[in-house]
Every structure is written in structure tokens, then in C-alpha cells.
Design a protein around this motif. Sequence first.
Motif, short mmCIF file in Angstrom:
data_model
loop_
_atom_site.label_atom_id
_atom_site.label_comp_id
_atom_site.label_asym_id
_atom_site.label_seq_id
_atom_site.Cartn_x
_atom_site.Cartn_y
_atom_site.Cartn_z
N ALA A 238 20.77 48.60 96.57
CA ALA A 238 20.54 49.76 97.44
C ALA A 238 19.70 50.84 96.73
O ALA A 238 18.84 51.46 97.32
N LEU A 239 19.98 51.03 95.43
CA LEU A 239 19.25 52.06 94.69
C LEU A 239 18.08 51.49 93.91
O LEU A 239 17.38 52.22 93.21
N GLU A 240 17.89 50.18 94.04
CA GLU A 240 16.78 49.48 93.36
C GLU A 240 16.82 49.74 91.85
O GLU A 240 15.85 50.19 91.24
N LEU A 241 18.01 49.47 91.29
CA LEU A 241 18.23 49.64 89.85
C LEU A 241 18.69 48.32 89.26
O LEU A 241 19.30 47.51 89.95
N PRO A 242 18.43 48.13 87.95
CA PRO A 242 19.04 46.97 87.30
C PRO A 242 20.56 47.10 87.28
O PRO A 242 21.09 48.22 87.24
N LEU A 243 21.25 45.97 87.27
CA LEU A 243 22.72 45.96 87.29
C LEU A 243 23.28 46.71 86.08
O LEU A 243 24.25 47.47 86.19
N ARG A 244 22.65 46.50 84.94
CA ARG A 244 23.11 47.14 83.71
C ARG A 244 23.05 48.66 83.81
O ARG A 244 23.91 49.37 83.31
N THR A 245 22.01 49.14 84.51
CA THR A 245 21.85 50.59 84.69
C THR A 245 22.97 51.15 85.55
O THR A 245 23.49 52.24 85.29
N VAL A 246 23.34 50.40 86.57
CA VAL A 246 24.46 50.82 87.42
C VAL A 246 25.74 50.93 86.61
O VAL A 246 26.47 51.92 86.69
N GLU A 247 25.98 49.93 85.78
CA GLU A 247 27.19 49.94 84.93
C GLU A 247 27.18 51.16 84.01
O GLU A 247 28.19 51.86 83.87
N THR A 248 26.03 51.40 83.39
CA THR A 248 25.92 52.50 82.43
C THR A 248 26.11 53.84 83.14
O THR A 248 26.81 54.73 82.64
N ARG A 249 25.50 53.98 84.30
CA ARG A 249 25.60 55.26 85.01
C ARG A 249 27.01 55.51 85.53
O ARG A 249 27.48 56.66 85.54
N LEU A 250 27.68 54.45 85.94
CA LEU A 250 29.07 54.62 86.36
C LEU A 250 29.93 55.06 85.18
O LEU A 250 30.75 55.98 85.29
#
Lengths: 186, 149
Positions: A144-156
Motif C-alpha cells: 500500500a505504501l510502496e515500501l520494502p518489507l524490511r522498511t515497514v518492519e523498521t518503521r514499526l
Amino acid sequence: MEDLEASLDFDTFVSEFQHTFYNLAYSYVQNEADAEDLCQEIFLKLYMKQTQFRHQCQLSTWSYRIAVNTCLDFLRKQKRRPQRAELDAARALSPPSQEPESRLVREDTASHVRRLVTQLPAKYRDVIILYHFLQLSYEEIAKALELPLRTVETRLYRGRNKLKEQMIREMGGDDLAVQQVQNLNP
Amino acid sequence: MQCNKYRILIHKQLDGRATELEIRQLRQHLDTCPNCSRYQEETTALMESLRLTPLPAPPGLQACVAQRIQNQRREPSSRKPSLTTGLLLGSSCIAAGCLVLLFFFLGVDFLSLPANIYEHLSLFISNFSVSLESWLSGLWNVWARFPSL
């Protein structure tokens, strides 16, 4: 999820997603009136853009992407910080069987949490809203945010840490876990 | 630092994404690290705070959306004029630019041209622009109707 352009009635789509997008909108604007306006904007935009759906992802993922962008555009236009959550909206968060005083404690906590989330830096705020308030998975958020999965994990991870620091700071340094237990069991 | 790695694992475990091995390793570390144990308690409490009951959408929302879509349908050409104007302007610029370049390469002295040539030129540019705009507009409509092309 059926294609909007096909035989799917757009009304059915609205019916299925109205609560989801209303919660998304409310998470950003923190008041009922703006949330309703914003939610209508989201559906209108989805209706107008339906011919642009390229089937490169799931319709829900595409919809979330447009919904989040619409919320961000709305905030930019308003150019003001989110208002404090209304108690009458927060009243829906607690079961009616609870004592009034404990319900107020829960309402303040819920409103407080929502407010703190909106005050996070945008990159952390968006993932936290999508994960915790809309219950999307890491993978859905990434698309949805067009981000790498790793980036989502880090941002969470970083967003939660920042949120925790803010909560502890606002509680005057009290133990967050103790406070939470007190709020849940007044 | 090792603790950083385990703190990330705590989040992974709370999100249900940790493997069995990672969970075992985490438990072993938490047994020996009071700071990380406290961090786990705080993070668990935070996750609990974020577990909010979804708000129900207002009862009339769906009807309002339907109404707004109806209103939008009654103004079907709201975007077209700006698109047409844009295409026309663009086409005119392209046509005028092509003519200027053509005269430049042919070495034409503009001042020696008869006055009525400019009338013919402006008519040519106008007709060319309209034709080009129609062509581009048709392409746009095809693309909008068949976005998979």
C-alpha cells in the motif's frame, strides 16, 4: 476482491470498506466531521480513478494506497494539527456495561493514544495506523505504501519506540506497564 | 549490541512473526537481562494500548457517498475543458515552433515577407492545432477506456 469495473456494484464496495476507511480517516484527523468528509473524498477518488486500476496488485491494496494519499493531501490542505478526539466518538470504544468513571478513563486513554500516534513523524505514523488501527499485515502495508518489507518492519519498530517514549514522558515518567494495567483495571 | 537485536525480536514475537528458534533464543536472553525484560513489558503494554476498538462509520455515510457520486456524474465534462484547452495550447505551440524552425533552416527573412502571409500562417497554425488536438484527444479517450493497452 472483485474488480470495480466489472459487475461489482460500487455501493457494495462502499458498504464493505466504509468502516475501514472511516477509521483510517479518523486516525488522521481526529474528529468525526472531518473524518466523514475525508472518507467521502476517499470513496469519490476511488470511484473517479477506478479506470486507472491496472490489476498489478489486489484491489484492496490499490484502494489503501489511494486512501492514504487522500488523507495526506487532506492534512496538507488543512495545515493544522489534529484536534483532540471527541469523547462521544471515544464512547464507542468501551463496553456499555462498565462503570461511567472507568469508561472515562478508557476514553481518555484511547483518545490519548490516537492523538499521540498522529503526532509521530509521518513515516512512522502511517505504518502504525495501517498496522494497529486497520490491522493490515506487513506485506499489505508494504504494497500500500510502496515500501520494502524490511522498511515497514523498521518503521514499526522505531515508531513504537518513539510512541512509547512519548507516552512515558506524558505520564510523568511512570512505568508504562503499570499505567496500562491501572487503566485496564481501575 | 546484543540487546538491540533482542529488542527487535521482541517486536517480531509480539507481531507473531518470530520463528520457534528465535522465540527460544529470546526467552533465554530475557531470563538473564532485566533491561530487556522491562522493555518487553513496556512494549506489551504499548501494543495493548494500541488495540483500539474500531469506530463505526456514521449511519448516513454510504448515502452521502452515493449522492456525491451522483453529483459528480452530472458534471461529466468538468475535466474535459481543461484537458482540451491544454491540448489546444500545446498543439499551437508545437505548430508554431515547427514553423519557426522550418523558416530558420530555410533562411527566410521574416521582414521581407508580405503582410498577408502572416494571416495565412496563423490560419495554418490554427487548423493544424485543432487537428492535432483532436488526434491527441482521441488517443486519450482510447487510453482511458482501455487502460490495459
